[in-house]
Write an enzyme that holds these catalytic residues in place. Sequence first.
Site, PDB file in Angstrom:
ATOM      1  N   ASP A 169      27.698  56.595  33.271  1.00 32.54           N
ATOM      2  CA  ASP A 169      27.053  56.532  31.970  1.00 32.54           C
ATOM      3  C   ASP A 169      26.537  55.110  31.764  1.00 32.54           C
ATOM      4  OD1 ASP A 169      26.280  57.373  29.389  1.00 32.54           O
ATOM      5  OD2 ASP A 169      28.125  56.574  28.540  1.00 32.54           O
ATOM      6  N   ASP A 176      32.663  56.837  29.235  1.00 31.00           N
ATOM      7  CA  ASP A 176      33.596  56.347  28.222  1.00 31.00           C
ATOM      8  C   ASP A 176      33.589  57.158  26.941  1.00 31.00           C
ATOM      9  OD1 ASP A 176      31.010  55.371  27.332  1.00 31.00           O
ATOM     10  OD2 ASP A 176      32.131  54.117  25.929  1.00 31.00           O
ATOM     11  N   ASP A 220      31.074  62.468  27.602  1.00 27.70           N
ATOM     12  CA  ASP A 220      31.224  62.354  29.051  1.00 27.70           C
ATOM     13  C   ASP A 220      32.378  63.199  29.582  1.00 27.70           C
ATOM     14  OD1 ASP A 220      29.150  60.447  29.338  1.00 27.70           O
ATOM     15  OD2 ASP A 220      30.499  58.850  28.697  1.00 27.70           O
TER      16      ASP A 220
END
Length: 763
Positions: free
Chosen positions: A308, A507, A511
């Site tokens: 990410d 995080d 996700d």
Amino acid sequence: MRLPTERLNSVLLAVSAVTLAGGLVARQVQGETLAQWLWIAGTLPNAIALAISSATAAIRRQSGIDALALLSIVVALFFGEFLVAAVVSLMLASGRALEDYAQSRARREMTALLSHAPRRANRLEGDQWKQVDVSAVRPGDRLMVRHAEVVPVDGALIMPAELDESALTGESAIRQRVAGESIQSGTLNAGSALEMVAAATEAESTFAGIVRMVAAAQAERSPSARLADRYALQFMGLTLLLAGASWLWSGEPIRILAILVVATPCPLILAVPVAIVSGMSRCARRGVLVKGGGALEGLAKADTLFFDKTGTLTGGVARLVGIECAQGYLPETVLATAASLAQASNHVISDAVTMTARKRGMDLLAPSDVQESPGAGVQGVVGGKVVRLGSLAYAVGNSDVTEWAQDVIRRVRISGVSTVFVSIDGYLAGVIELADSIRLETPRALRLLRKEGVTRQAMLTGDRADIAEAVGAMLGVVEIHAEQSPGDKLATIHCARRKGTVIMVGDGVNDAPALAAADIGVAMGACGAAASSEAADVVLLVDRLDRLVDAVRIARRTRRIAILSVEMGMTLSVAAMLAAGLGFLPPLAGAILQEGIDILAIANALRALRADSREQQGRLDEADVARLKAEHAALEPIMSRIRSVADMLPQMQGRTAHAELEALNRWLTKVLVPHERSDDMHLYPDVARLLGGDDPMAAMSGMHREIFRLTTVLDRTIAQLPSEGPDWRTVQELQRLLYGLDAILRLHCAQEDELFHVLGKER
């Protein structure tokens, strides 16, 4: 369950040792009969324990070496070799006790933090502080943590604080945290009493999640151990085949016993779990929680990395660029309202909004009825009004987007900044513009991961394509998957798994599905969402991507050590079996020899606990790193002024231009140049010694020389200017020099920041 098992193994070891020694003494004093009964008395408890463990393994459809160990004892008793049976029993008991000790030592770092679990919290109710059970705390509650107390739940600071985060990170230094920063449950308040706003319940907080993850990690059977069991079945077949062949060839049934005792217990069973747990412990010491042996093995084999962007590649501590407001709202009102709600969220963007408001001295209200929606935003009640903070679709819902908001969206798409939309009672009140920065360790971490064999690296983000591509360009990442929903991320991960072993790093709550779907999900757990940490296989307790490099290195080294231990132990055991089958190794000597092989295999497996040479790199003194950061902060106004003067020079009047250039030149000659010369002469030699090699700082020193050249040319050019100012040709030359100096200074400072961040004590 482990403590009773360890006590039982200790008792069996004591009984075996005492009866064996007593039998040897009795044989010398009383004769053979008493000695044999003592040896039988020491052997039978071990045989019963082995019979129970073998039956349990059979019920679970797990093959192990316990059956072979039991067979060797039974055969020894059958042949009347009571001393051999006693020695085999002692060997088995000591091997199990040694394995218990090794695993207990290896688990030490994983379990040390469990004793810090907070039980009570001080909550503000009305105008009084009341002590309540931690389970009663809810997001938005105002809490007080006294000196030496443990932070009960995740939240945001209302005031500066001094925190000892060693229980979570393994780093013993006291950290200075400012108002607005997120703090995690399980950290210790090392300063005076602090106040905070809760952002999660006890069950959703960092510490509770870590406790559950440690328990799961300790309970899980490693795939390596399961693989060892499968090899054990094959090894049992080989052992019985050699024993039968030796008996038929020699006609001496005692050789069956000789072969059985050197095959019991197999180092395959002892060494692999010890190595795996040692590797997990080593990761925990580096601030990386690996939930099980399967995750550790996955890290060792991974070749694909997805990550990410926000909070993973970038620091998540964004700076405020601007605030656009709807008619009737002031920027201060929008920021204060948004920050009040953001206190109860652990998202990195929420942290940035809260910290910005705190730095501006704003008084924030405590939110209530807080609800966070994965990948969208957070909602709550602030001052009696329903506030939403997040994406445009989340903030406005079914309401129409106003024209001014559409203009803001068009502008930010060009500039590449992030936006947070704020709605109050269903109406869009403002847009907060934020710019994030790449983590200092990120470029190096990606380079080192490529060096470790993780060659495919791709960004998987819900952010806009223009922002994602800009960050990817700075990091050298060419595979970009932007504007991804949680479902899109899931599909991309599933596709990638067909081509390799995939690591996914994230995080946020959005996700979590991708982390669960990847071969190895890695959560940035220090400031990440509890859902992502729960879904992940690996949690970085320190929000630094270079800890993933440490974990991959430890995993690969652990796997090499485990395989070497198995190969070494198996080779020595097979060699001893052949010697026993040929009549060169009698049963008693074989039993003693096998004990030595087991000890050697376990000792080699314990090498996974020791630090790799790459982890033992020297560090710069913390004072030098702090001084460098302070000096770079002091240089920022000078660099901004260089760019400002260069931009405005053509529009300045002659005498004004002359005065501005002289003032800038004084800053350069009195502040900038001395700083760079001091670094080159005093700091760089220390860094070079840490890095090793003949001249590792040559490129950085070369940039110093270019800075000195440019400032010298600028000084001479400005000294020759007439009092009425530069002509148009000189203006062009000065702009060229100033823009060049600005570019090289910013690049040089960024390189130094990254280098000294890596070598600093914080690592």
